[in-house]
Design a protein around this motif. Structure first.
Motif, mmCIF file in Angstrom:
data_model
loop_
_atom_site.group_PDB
_atom_site.id
_atom_site.type_symbol
_atom_site.label_atom_id
_atom_site.label_comp_id
_atom_site.label_asym_id
_atom_site.label_seq_id
_atom_site.Cartn_x
_atom_site.Cartn_y
_atom_site.Cartn_z
ATOM 1 N N ASP A 136 0.816 -1.209 0.000
ATOM 2 C CA ASP A 136 0.000 0.000 0.000
ATOM 3 C C ASP A 136 0.856 1.267 0.000
ATOM 4 O O ASP A 136 0.465 2.287 -0.554
ATOM 5 C CB ASP A 136 -0.913 0.023 1.234
ATOM 6 N N ARG A 137 2.015 1.209 0.630
ATOM 7 C CA ARG A 137 2.803 2.429 0.845
ATOM 8 C C ARG A 137 3.553 2.876 -0.393
ATOM 9 O O ARG A 137 3.690 4.072 -0.661
ATOM 10 C CB ARG A 137 3.796 2.190 1.997
ATOM 11 N N LYS A 749 2.125 9.527 -4.615
ATOM 12 C CA LYS A 749 0.985 8.952 -3.918
ATOM 13 C C LYS A 749 0.664 9.787 -2.684
ATOM 14 O O LYS A 749 1.569 10.151 -1.919
ATOM 15 C CB LYS A 749 1.252 7.503 -3.500
ATOM 16 N N GLU A 751 -2.052 9.911 0.683
ATOM 17 C CA GLU A 751 -3.018 9.132 1.465
ATOM 18 C C GLU A 751 -3.375 9.905 2.720
ATOM 19 O O GLU A 751 -2.491 10.364 3.461
ATOM 20 C CB GLU A 751 -2.439 7.774 1.840
ATOM 21 N N LYS A 753 -5.579 9.523 6.181
ATOM 22 C CA LYS A 753 -6.260 8.536 7.014
ATOM 23 C C LYS A 753 -6.807 9.229 8.256
ATOM 24 O O LYS A 753 -6.072 9.914 8.971
ATOM 25 C CB LYS A 753 -5.301 7.417 7.386
ATOM 26 N N THR A 762 -10.035 6.183 4.836
ATOM 27 C CA THR A 762 -8.797 6.353 4.077
ATOM 28 C C THR A 762 -9.133 6.853 2.684
ATOM 29 O O THR A 762 -9.943 6.244 1.980
ATOM 30 C CB THR A 762 -8.021 5.029 3.967
ATOM 31 N N ALA A 764 -7.026 7.871 -0.775
ATOM 32 C CA ALA A 764 -5.693 7.797 -1.375
ATOM 33 C C ALA A 764 -5.784 7.990 -2.878
ATOM 34 O O ALA A 764 -6.751 7.557 -3.513
ATOM 35 C CB ALA A 764 -5.037 6.450 -1.059
ATOM 36 N N ASP A 766 -3.064 7.556 -6.173
ATOM 37 C CA ASP A 766 -1.767 7.175 -6.711
ATOM 38 C C ASP A 766 -1.655 7.797 -8.100
ATOM 39 O O ASP A 766 -2.338 7.382 -9.035
ATOM 40 C CB ASP A 766 -1.669 5.651 -6.787
ATOM 41 N N TYR A 804 -11.342 5.217 -2.008
ATOM 42 C CA TYR A 804 -11.828 5.629 -0.696
ATOM 43 C C TYR A 804 -12.233 4.360 0.048
ATOM 44 O O TYR A 804 -12.966 3.518 -0.484
ATOM 45 C CB TYR A 804 -13.032 6.570 -0.811
#
Length: 808
Positions: A136-137, A749, A751, A753, A762, A764, A766, A804
């Motif tokens: 994810d990161r 990216k 994000e 949260k 969340t 995010a 990308d 989302y």
């Protein structure tokens, strides 16, 4: 979207939000529960506890955030884990394996096991553990294991439309995918026979546990692969609390649920489903590479039932279905279609499923047994209709109202491949003491392959008349694959560890698919000042993609079609040599250097004298290969140097820098050493992630990634053969004498949260290829109004991949 973010911020309060961290600590080799282990969370403000007789620990009411976790137990090596995330919407369950120390701590300074080190106790070099958080990161990873792995040293992707990975110059077809110990088919939507990648992964990172990725000289338990291996593990559902997740984004609409089946026994369930909604973004004008809109659906379930002494029985299943219809007859003449040809309508469907049962049980404090029985299937179904277009007096297609004028549609291709497999993977670990561990096992597959394929081509390059139907595949055959293995780990001294193993691989496809002995071995030498030297070597083998054994070349007559033209081709063989040096630079930074040499031999190449074809160049596109008779007379070599500099997450940021310089060559029956398709010669990745804490309970992350890779190789086009076959055919003599421009891409990216009591939001985005760099992809067969047919295809441009998600 800014309004949504603002709304959440406005309604957040400063009250502290907490979550529970819990899990289980076991012995790394025997998997026996360890009581009395100390678990400490945090560095400044700390929370701590000890494991109970079942190895369980629980830390309630820990404030949400990122933490460093330290696990210690007398007689075992310390474990340090960075970047453990606690969110309000979901409990964090962290299971940890501890490795027994050879000597007392007072006698020798023993290094700690840290984030990123492979969980496999027999791994020596070129192995890394990856977590769900990492997928994810990393910017540009899209939550997929394969795209995430392309950031590691020695690994390259360089194809925006697919997640194939090239490991140290090897074909992506050399990558092995394992799930719960058994080999699974290509786990991607729109999979093509003989490949290991695709546009979208069926595997969802949300139900994966920490898993291992190998790039060379892997342990003896891995067979039928010469390039690398993904060893995927599945996590159990929460057995104490029901939790749910819903997500909407570019890659689909998802839902997941997990919770206890019985709180008393600890049984749990976990299930998820995802459905594509690319049609929505195509209509919004976002470039997805084609005007045809792909559709796909995938799902997963896992039921886990604990047994005595830390054992369990799990029932699980994962699968997906995908369809795309590329209808040139209904599109505009200038529409973009990087997935198809503009002289035909194409209908394509693929299905993949794997389901099984896994039983694991510590038999004693020193012995551990594990077995998985699974059924897998993989189906590809395609039909093509050739479009006879109206031509003008100069033979060029006529365009009216921005569309080609279609006078007739004629079927020219119909095929279906189906491979079903029943697999058994068993292993037994026995620890003779802190110095010695033995692992033995057997992997067995019963495979049933069915294939039908018929096609029509033009009589000759100048003709407009299609010839008769010709059958290329007509197979219905079962065969067995067996792989017994044994691995032994022994601490020769306090600092020197020896790993040795033997593997064997047998396929009953033919008499030549047998590798009786494949030795593997490695050494680990721990140096002072947190340094380490490693060395590993091993013999590896791999069968060709199944469909190639049954291909009927045109010169095979109907009376002689009991077997394919390459039915007797043997295994590809490869020797790996890898040496490495690593050093911890401070508390949270690691430097790793690895050098490798890989010698490939018995490589299938065309028996025809003077041919430049080698199987080493296949497996990276949306197409199959159609060679003459293949024989094991080719060779290849890959060598290179890799550097990794990684800062684990601390002080609010992390980074990863990887550099690879390498050379990848092969030789076929023409006797010339040529570049492989994948000999980019260098690959560079730089990733940075920075986190900002907002109002104590919320976090904003920004990540960036820059990639630079040498271009793929190709050659001059054989125009006569290409016109006749209606696809790009390269001149044999000039194969891989030309190179595409280097690949460059910059991704961002973001994000955000937001944690509220029992709830996590969340958001995010990308931003893939944020600079819109136009990278070359391939040459395609695409007849144009001006009479030309060779078209330069380009990678995807700027692509925002957002989602989302809410966890509660």
């Amino acid at each position: 979207m800014l309004c949504i973010i603002g709304w959440f911020i406005a309604f957040s309060t400063s009250a502290q939000v907490t979550q529970t961290l819990r899990g289980r600590v076991v012995d790394k080799e025997s998997k026996y529960p360890l009581a009395g282990a100390t678990v400490v969370v945090g560095e400044q403000t700390t929370f701590g506890t000890q494991t109970d007789p079942d190895g369980q620990y629980r830390l309630p009411q820990v404030p949400v955030g990122r933490y460093r976790v330290r696990i210690t137990l007398v007689g075992y090596k310390e474990v340090l884990l960075n970047n453990i995330i606690l969110d309000a919407g979901r409990e964090t369950i962290l299971d940890v394996d501890l490795e027994e120390r050879v000597t007392d701590l007072s006698e020798v300074s023993v290094r700690a096991r840290r984030s990123g080190e492979a969980a496999n106790e027999m791994a020596v070099v070129s192995a890394r553990q990856f977590s769900v958080e990492e997928t994810d990161r990393y910017a540009g990873s899209r939550g997929e294991p394969a795209r995430m792995a392309s950031n590691f040293a020695g690994v390259q992707g360089a194809d925006d439309s697919r997640n194939d990975i090239v490991i140290r110059g090897n074909s992506p077809a050399g990558v092995l995918w394992r799930l719960e110990g058994v080999t699974i088919p290509n786990p991607n939507h729109f999979a093509i026979a003989g490949t290991s990648g695709g546009p979208v992964s069926i595997i969802n990172n949300k139900y994966l546990a920490n898993s291992d990725f190998f790039t060379g000289a892997f342990p003896a338990e891995f067979a039928n692969s010469i390039a690398g291996a993904f060893d995927l593990k599945l996590r159990n559902g929460n057995n104490q609390k029901h939790e749910f997740m819903a997500q909407f984004g570019f890659l689909g609409t998802e839902a997941m649920a997990e919770g206890p089946l019985s709180r008393q026994s600890g049984a749990s369930y976990l299930a998820s489903v995802r459905y594509a909604n690319l049609w929505l973004f195509s209509r919004a004008g976002i470039d997805i590479g084609t005007q045809a809109v792909p559709t796909y659906l995938d799902g997963f379930f896992r039921l886990n039932f604990p047994t005595k002494n830390g054992g369990s029985l799990s029932l699980w299943g994962v699968g997906g279905s995908s369809t795309i219809d590329i209808l040139i007859s209904e599109q505009q003449a200038d529409d973009r279609n990087i997935f198809g040809s503009n002289d035909r309508d194409q209908y394509y469907t693929s299905h993949m499923a794997a389901t099984g049962a896994t039983y694991q049980q510590p038999l004693s404090q020193s012995t551990y047994f594990r077995a998985t029985l699974a059924y897998t299937t993989n189906i590809q179904d395609a039909n093509h209709d050739y479009l006879f277009l109206r031509k003008d007096t100069q033979g060029r297609p006529v365009v009216e109202n921005e569309r080609y004028v279609v006078e007739a549609k004629v079927p020219i291709l119909d095929y279906q491949f189906n491979e079903d497999k029943i697999s058994l993977a068993t292993s037994l670990n026995h620890k003779f003491g802190p110095r010695s561990t033995l692992k033995v096992g057997l992997n067995a597959d019963l495979v049933h392959f069915r294939a039908f394929d018929s096609t029509r081509t033009f009589i000759d390059a100048a003709s407009t008349q299609l010839g008769p139907w010709r059958q290329r595949w007509d197979a219905n055959q079962a065969f067995v694959q067996l792989q017994p293995y044994a691995q032994w780990k022994y601490f020769l001294t306090d600092r020197l560890t020896l790993n040795v193993g033997l593997s064997s691989f047998l396929s009953t496809l033919n008499k030549n698919s047998f590798s009786p002995v494949e030795p593997r071995g490695g050494l680990i030498y721990d140096l002072p000042n947190r340094q380490k030297l490693t060395f590993a070597t091993g013999l590896h083998s791999q069968a060709m993609p199944t469909y190639l054994y049954f291909y009927h070349h045109p010169y095979i007559t109907p009376a002689n079609r009991t077997e394919g033209t390459s039915a007797q081709a043997g295994l590809i063989k490869s020797w790996h040599w890898v040496t490495g040096y690593s050093r911890l630079l401070g508390q949270n930074m690691r430097l790793l250097l690895e050098a490798y040499y890989q010698r490939l031999f018995d490589v299938p190449v065309e028996a025809r004298a003077g041919s430049s074809f080698s199987i080493l160049n296949s497996g990276s596109a949306f197409s199959r290969v159609f060679p003459d008779r293949l024989v094991n007379e080719g060779v290849g070599r890959n060598y290179g140097l890799e550097l990794t500099l990684e800062k684990f997450f601390s002080q609010g940021y992390s980074f990863l820098v990887t550099t690879s310089v390498f050379d990848s060559k092969y030789r076929a029956t023409d006797g010339l050493w040529r570049n492989t398709d994948f000999n980019g010669r260098y690959a560079f990745n730089a990733l940075l992630s920075k986190e900002f804490v907002v109002r104590q309970r919320s976090r904003f992350n920004v990540g960036a990634k820059f990639t630079a890779i040498g271009g793929r190789w190709y050659g001059p086009v054989d125009e006569v053969a290409s016109r006749q076959q209606q696809e790009i055919i390269y001149q044999d003599a000039g194969r891989n004498t030309q190179q595409f421009a280097p690949y460059r891409r910059f991704d961002l990216k973001t994000e955000y949260k937001i944690n509220r009591a029992g709830l996590t939001h969340t958001i995010a985005v990308d931003f893939v290829n944020v600079l819109g760099i136009q990278n070359q992809l391939s040459l395609s067969y695409a007849p144009q109004p001006d009479g030309t047919f060779i078209k330069q295809e380009y990678q995807l441009g700027f692509l925002p991949v957002f989602y989302y998600r809410v966890d509660f």
